[in-house]
Design a protein around this motif. Sequence first.
Motif, PDB file in Angstrom:
ATOM      1  N   CYS A  96      11.462  -8.628   5.681  1.00 15.41           N
ATOM      2  CA  CYS A  96      11.791  -7.222   5.956  1.00 15.41           C
ATOM      3  C   CYS A  96      13.201  -6.885   5.488  1.00 15.41           C
ATOM      4  O   CYS A  96      13.430  -5.831   4.895  1.00 15.41           O
ATOM      5  N   GLY A  97      14.148  -7.772   5.748  1.00 10.88           N
ATOM      6  CA  GLY A  97      15.531  -7.510   5.365  1.00 10.88           C
ATOM      7  C   GLY A  97      15.778  -7.614   3.873  1.00 10.88           C
ATOM      8  O   GLY A  97      16.592  -6.870   3.319  1.00 10.88           O
ATOM      9  N   ALA A  98      15.088  -8.529   3.207  1.00 12.12           N
ATOM     10  CA  ALA A  98      15.320  -8.725   1.778  1.00 12.12           C
ATOM     11  C   ALA A  98      14.536  -7.739   0.918  1.00 12.12           C
ATOM     12  O   ALA A  98      15.077  -7.146  -0.014  1.00 12.12           O
ATOM     13  N   ALA A  99      13.256  -7.552   1.221  1.00 13.92           N
ATOM     14  CA  ALA A  99      12.414  -6.676   0.401  1.00 13.92           C
ATOM     15  C   ALA A  99      12.518  -5.209   0.813  1.00 13.92           C
ATOM     16  O   ALA A  99      12.286  -4.312  -0.003  1.00 13.92           O
ATOM     17  N   ARG A 100      12.827  -4.959   2.063  1.00 14.68           N
ATOM     18  CA  ARG A 100      12.943  -3.609   2.618  1.00 14.68           C
ATOM     19  C   ARG A 100      11.769  -2.702   2.245  1.00 14.68           C
ATOM     20  O   ARG A 100      11.954  -1.625   1.645  1.00 14.68           O
ATOM     21  N   PRO A 101      10.554  -3.125   2.584  1.00 20.20           N
ATOM     22  CA  PRO A 101       9.401  -2.286   2.247  1.00 20.20           C
ATOM     23  C   PRO A 101       9.452  -0.958   3.003  1.00 20.20           C
ATOM     24  O   PRO A 101       9.811  -0.905   4.175  1.00 20.20           O
TER      25      PRO A 101
END
Length: 192
Positions: free
Chosen positions: A151-156
């Motif tokens: 969630c934090g890296a890809a921020r969909p």
Amino acid sequence: MADYYLWLRFAHLGGAVLLGGGLLAVFVSELRSWRVADPVRFAEATWYTAVFYDTLALPGALLLAGSGLLLVSLLGVGYFDQPWLTGMWALFLFEFVEGNTVTRIQFRRSLRLARNLGSELTPEVRRRVRQPLGQAAHFLDLPLFGVILFCGAARPDEWWPILAALALALSAGGTMALVASRTPALGSASTP
């Protein structure tokens, strides 16, 4: 503001590293305690689980929570504005509560029983240590932490990637629990 923001991001990353390293260390030491038949090695692995949790995972979670709260307030973003942010804090909150209730009770029970073991690690003792809820929680820690990182890296900006990652994490945790529960304990003579 830029310097403050960079220091908060650094603290947030440091908290993630501490928490992730702590969860991995706890996982390995717990897996070790599942695999040994020697009570001394069981007690040692159980002690390491408690040490790794209290010195790495818990401080990392607190640093992550504090820096995360400050980052969200500094940026003026609402907790429900973006799916990735909602997913991060909701899963983190779930993991924090679960880790400080179910998981802590499980490894404290293991530590208490390990200190009072005689010369034999019986199947009855293993059953008392390995409660089903504690087992499920233990094997979900790393996969759910992976979803938080996703969630934090890809921020969909949509929910379906988060739900797909969550489904993958649940199946990975279930598979790890199944494999670990069916792995026979190694005899003390063959255990390195």
